[in-house]
Motif scaffolding. Structure first.
Motif, PDB file in Angstrom:
ATOM      1  N   ARG A 276       0.826  -1.210   0.000  1.00 46.21           N
ATOM      2  CA  ARG A 276       0.000   0.000   0.000  1.00 46.21           C
ATOM      3  C   ARG A 276       0.861   1.262   0.000  1.00 46.21           C
ATOM      4  NH1 ARG A 276      -4.090  -0.808   4.884  1.00 46.21           N
ATOM      5  NH2 ARG A 276      -2.219  -1.767   5.770  1.00 46.21           N
ATOM      6  N   LEU A 277       1.947   1.232   0.771  1.00 45.52           N
ATOM      7  CA  LEU A 277       2.838   2.391   0.781  1.00 45.52           C
ATOM      8  C   LEU A 277       3.481   2.569  -0.596  1.00 45.52           C
ATOM      9  CD1 LEU A 277       4.196   4.704   2.232  1.00 45.52           C
ATOM     10  CD2 LEU A 277       5.902   3.103   3.117  1.00 45.52           C
ATOM     11  N   GLY A 278       3.866   1.468  -1.232  1.00 39.77           N
ATOM     12  CA  GLY A 278       4.441   1.552  -2.565  1.00 39.77           C
ATOM     13  C   GLY A 278       3.478   2.190  -3.553  1.00 39.77           C
ATOM     14  N   LYS A 279       2.198   1.891  -3.411  1.00 37.20           N
ATOM     15  CA  LYS A 279       1.175   2.467  -4.275  1.00 37.20           C
ATOM     16  C   LYS A 279       1.102   3.982  -4.096  1.00 37.20           C
ATOM     17  CE  LYS A 279      -3.709   1.641  -5.422  1.00 37.20           C
ATOM     18  NZ  LYS A 279      -4.901   0.831  -5.067  1.00 37.20           N
ATOM     19  N   ILE A 280       1.178   4.433  -2.845  1.00 34.74           N
ATOM     20  CA  ILE A 280       1.129   5.870  -2.551  1.00 34.74           C
ATOM     21  C   ILE A 280       2.378   6.565  -3.089  1.00 34.74           C
ATOM     22  CG2 ILE A 280       0.986   7.604  -0.722  1.00 34.74           C
ATOM     23  CD1 ILE A 280      -0.238   5.253   1.008  1.00 34.74           C
ATOM     24  N   LEU A 281       3.539   5.957  -2.880  1.00 40.86           N
ATOM     25  CA  LEU A 281       4.796   6.553  -3.337  1.00 40.86           C
ATOM     26  C   LEU A 281       4.843   6.665  -4.856  1.00 40.86           C
ATOM     27  CD1 LEU A 281       7.206   4.692  -0.901  1.00 40.86           C
ATOM     28  CD2 LEU A 281       6.676   7.130  -0.877  1.00 40.86           C
ATOM     29  N   THR A 282       4.322   5.659  -5.534  1.00 39.60           N
ATOM     30  CA  THR A 282       4.261   5.721  -6.995  1.00 39.60           C
ATOM     31  C   THR A 282       3.397   6.896  -7.441  1.00 39.60           C
ATOM     32  OG1 THR A 282       4.585   3.335  -7.217  1.00 39.60           O
ATOM     33  CG2 THR A 282       3.577   4.486  -9.087  1.00 39.60           C
ATOM     34  N   LEU A 283       2.266   7.077  -6.780  1.00 37.10           N
ATOM     35  CA  LEU A 283       1.371   8.185  -7.115  1.00 37.10           C
ATOM     36  C   LEU A 283       2.039   9.525  -6.829  1.00 37.10           C
ATOM     37  CD1 LEU A 283      -1.372   9.160  -8.094  1.00 37.10           C
ATOM     38  CD2 LEU A 283      -2.248   8.858  -5.754  1.00 37.10           C
ATOM     39  N   MET A 284       2.759   9.629  -5.722  1.00 35.63           N
ATOM     40  CA  MET A 284       3.486  10.866  -5.415  1.00 35.63           C
ATOM     41  C   MET A 284       4.504  11.179  -6.506  1.00 35.63           C
ATOM     42  SD  MET A 284       4.309  10.783  -1.343  1.00 35.63           S
ATOM     43  CE  MET A 284       3.107  11.283  -0.114  1.00 35.63           C
TER      44      MET A 284
ATOM     45  N   GLU B  35       4.466  10.316  -9.582  1.00 35.40           N
ATOM     46  CA  GLU B  35       3.798  10.672 -10.828  1.00 35.40           C
ATOM     47  C   GLU B  35       3.134  12.041 -10.785  1.00 35.40           C
ATOM     48  OE1 GLU B  35       1.106   7.446 -11.235  1.00 35.40           O
ATOM     49  OE2 GLU B  35       2.601   6.061 -12.104  1.00 35.40           O
ATOM     50  N   THR B  36       2.985  12.623  -9.600  1.00 34.47           N
ATOM     51  CA  THR B  36       2.248  13.891  -9.465  1.00 34.47           C
ATOM     52  C   THR B  36       3.102  14.998  -8.870  1.00 34.47           C
ATOM     53  OG1 THR B  36       1.352  13.137  -7.334  1.00 34.47           O
ATOM     54  CG2 THR B  36       0.004  12.758  -9.291  1.00 34.47           C
ATOM     55  N   ILE B  37       4.417  14.935  -9.062  1.00 35.16           N
ATOM     56  CA  ILE B  37       5.296  15.980  -8.538  1.00 35.16           C
ATOM     57  C   ILE B  37       4.916  17.354  -9.096  1.00 35.16           C
ATOM     58  CG2 ILE B  37       7.660  16.874  -8.711  1.00 35.16           C
ATOM     59  CD1 ILE B  37       8.675  14.077  -8.248  1.00 35.16           C
ATOM     60  N   GLU B  38       4.541  17.391 -10.364  1.00 32.49           N
ATOM     61  CA  GLU B  38       4.225  18.673 -10.998  1.00 32.49           C
ATOM     62  C   GLU B  38       2.932  19.279 -10.455  1.00 32.49           C
ATOM     63  OE1 GLU B  38       3.752  20.414 -15.556  1.00 32.49           O
ATOM     64  OE2 GLU B  38       4.817  18.537 -15.160  1.00 32.49           O
ATOM     65  N   ALA B  39       2.009  18.436 -10.022  1.00 32.30           N
ATOM     66  CA  ALA B  39       0.734  18.908  -9.459  1.00 32.30           C
ATOM     67  C   ALA B  39       0.444  18.104  -8.198  1.00 32.30           C
ATOM     68  CB  ALA B  39      -0.395  18.749 -10.463  1.00 32.30           C
ATOM     69  N   PRO B  40       1.109  18.430  -7.085  1.00 31.75           N
ATOM     70  CA  PRO B  40       0.999  17.642  -5.866  1.00 31.75           C
ATOM     71  C   PRO B  40      -0.443  17.527  -5.369  1.00 31.75           C
ATOM     72  CG  PRO B  40       2.770  19.244  -5.704  1.00 31.75           C
ATOM     73  CD  PRO B  40       2.001  19.590  -6.933  1.00 31.75           C
ATOM     74  N   LEU B  41      -0.741  16.357  -4.851  1.00 35.07           N
ATOM     75  CA  LEU B  41      -2.067  16.075  -4.330  1.00 35.07           C
ATOM     76  C   LEU B  41      -2.112  16.297  -2.827  1.00 35.07           C
ATOM     77  CD1 LEU B  41      -2.680  12.697  -6.213  1.00 35.07           C
ATOM     78  CD2 LEU B  41      -3.423  14.984  -6.923  1.00 35.07           C
ATOM     79  N   SER B  42      -3.274  16.650  -2.326  1.00 37.72           N
ATOM     80  CA  SER B  42      -3.459  16.767  -0.888  1.00 37.72           C
ATOM     81  C   SER B  42      -3.547  15.367  -0.284  1.00 37.72           C
ATOM     82  CB  SER B  42      -4.740  17.532  -0.578  1.00 37.72           C
ATOM     83  OG  SER B  42      -5.877  16.789  -1.001  1.00 37.72           O
ATOM     84  N   LEU B  43      -3.439  15.283   1.031  1.00 36.82           N
ATOM     85  CA  LEU B  43      -3.561  13.993   1.695  1.00 36.82           C
ATOM     86  C   LEU B  43      -4.928  13.374   1.397  1.00 36.82           C
ATOM     87  CD1 LEU B  43      -2.412  11.850   3.571  1.00 36.82           C
ATOM     88  CD2 LEU B  43      -3.248  13.187   5.526  1.00 36.82           C
ATOM     89  N   LYS B  44      -5.962  14.200   1.362  1.00 34.31           N
ATOM     90  CA  LYS B  44      -7.302  13.712   1.049  1.00 34.31           C
ATOM     91  C   LYS B  44      -7.348  13.122  -0.360  1.00 34.31           C
ATOM     92  CE  LYS B  44     -12.117  15.217   0.581  1.00 34.31           C
ATOM     93  NZ  LYS B  44     -13.049  16.377   0.662  1.00 34.31           N
ATOM     94  N   GLU B  45      -6.710  13.818  -1.313  1.00 38.40           N
ATOM     95  CA  GLU B  45      -6.703  13.328  -2.692  1.00 38.40           C
ATOM     96  C   GLU B  45      -5.891  12.047  -2.827  1.00 38.40           C
ATOM     97  OE1 GLU B  45      -7.103  17.418  -5.298  1.00 38.40           O
ATOM     98  OE2 GLU B  45      -5.210  16.999  -4.262  1.00 38.40           O
TER      99      GLU B  45
END
Length: 307
Positions: free
Chosen positions: A206-214, A216-226
């Motif tokens: 699960r952590l790997g999934k979150i890190l991958t998403l982070m 991929e979204t460096i240019e438009a960072p997501l909030s914790l909720k997102e």
């Protein structure tokens, strides 16, 4: 201070796997590291592949070092009987940590540093090592840590060992980020539910999934909720996983990821300040500069990349 101490027949892959992750920690995270190369007779040595390594400091001027790297070579038996080599190894007794890679453990054992301690070396030599040094508690683990003396058996396990050293010395978040430089390519193209190579244990996928998403979204960072909504993992669980596995909250790791990228772009591309800021999720260059100075406040030259 780190001291690589190659013998006359050193093997380069082990040395590189130990030293390169430390370089990444220094360059990407401003970890206060520096090193000098010593040899046993203050003369250049030739590696098993024919490359020459020249010392940049005399052994007699080494002073105190926090970490010494002893990397063995193909002619470790002959090296172990060399008086100069043995004197150089024994001089490491007062160092905080001494790492023996590949056949480096043989040299350390020959000098008595491993008597009564657990140690390992290359798997093909385990039986001979045990017979030759009965005072050493021989292990078949990839790497072994026994007090100040750490040993490993190959270039691959040398990487595992040094990442563990970085983890214990500078924190799991930096260790994970450094490991991604060397290991993350193996996970590309796989299911994002699969844990990254440097993550193990419950919750790693699960952590790997979150890190991958982070990533991929460096240019438009997501909030914790997102992040929670996109990964179908609760905000509370995300926060817990980051603290348990990386020792930092998700927001801090996300920022570190973005700033590391910004420093790399500033140092190695001709991109404008504004383009770098936008590429790393900052609306203005001043916002990026302030974040860099806060994260790397001890690096006085950092801001010059974005001036």
């Amino acid at each position: 201070m780190v001291t690589p101490l190659p013998p006359p027949s050193c093997e380069l892959s082990g040395l590189a796997c130990l030293l390169e992750p430390l370089r990444v920690a220094r360059d990407s995270h401003q970890v206060d590291l520096k090193w000098s190369f010593f040899t046993y007779d203050d003369q250049p040595v030739t590696s098993s592949s024919g490359m020459r390594i020249a010392p940049n400091t005399l052994l007699s001027e080494r002073g105190h070092c926090d970490l010494a790297l002893v990397v063995g070579g193909d002619f470790f038996r002959e090296d172990a009987d060399n008086d100069k080599v043995r004197r150089g190894i024994r001089a490491l007794r007062d160092y905080d940590v001494v790492i023996g890679a590949d056949t480096g453990a043989w040299l350390m054992a020959r000098c008595g540093l491993l008597d009564g301690r657990s140690a390992t070396l290359h798997w093909q030599l385990i039986e001979e090592f045990a017979e030759t040094f009965p005072a050493v508690k021989v292990s078949r683990d990839g790497f072994v840590r026994d007090g100040r003396y750490w040993t490993c058996g190959s270039a691959a396990t040398a990487l595992d060992l040094i990442l563990h050293f970085i983890d214990t010395s500078f924190g799991p978040a930096i260790a994970f980020d450094v490991s991604a430089m060397f290991l993350h390519e193996q996970s590309r193209g796989k299911d994002t539910d699969t844990a990254l190579p440097s993550l193990t244990g419950r919750g790693s996928a699960r952590l790997g999934k979150i890190l991958t998403l982070m990533t991929e979204t460096i240019e438009a960072p997501l909030s914790l909720k997102e992040l929670a909504e996109r990964t179908n993992i609760s905000k509370r669980t995300i926060s817990r996983l980051f603290m348990e596995k990386l020792g930092v909250p998700p927001s801090r790791y996300y920022t570190m990821l973005r700033l590391t990228r910004a420093r790399d772009l500033a140092a190695h591309t001709e991109m404008s300040r504004q383009d770098i800021a936008l590429r790393c999720g900052f609306a203005t260059t001043s916002g990026l500069r302030k974040a860099l100075q806060k994260q790397f406040s001890h690096d006085v030259n950092l801001s010059t990349h974005l001036e």
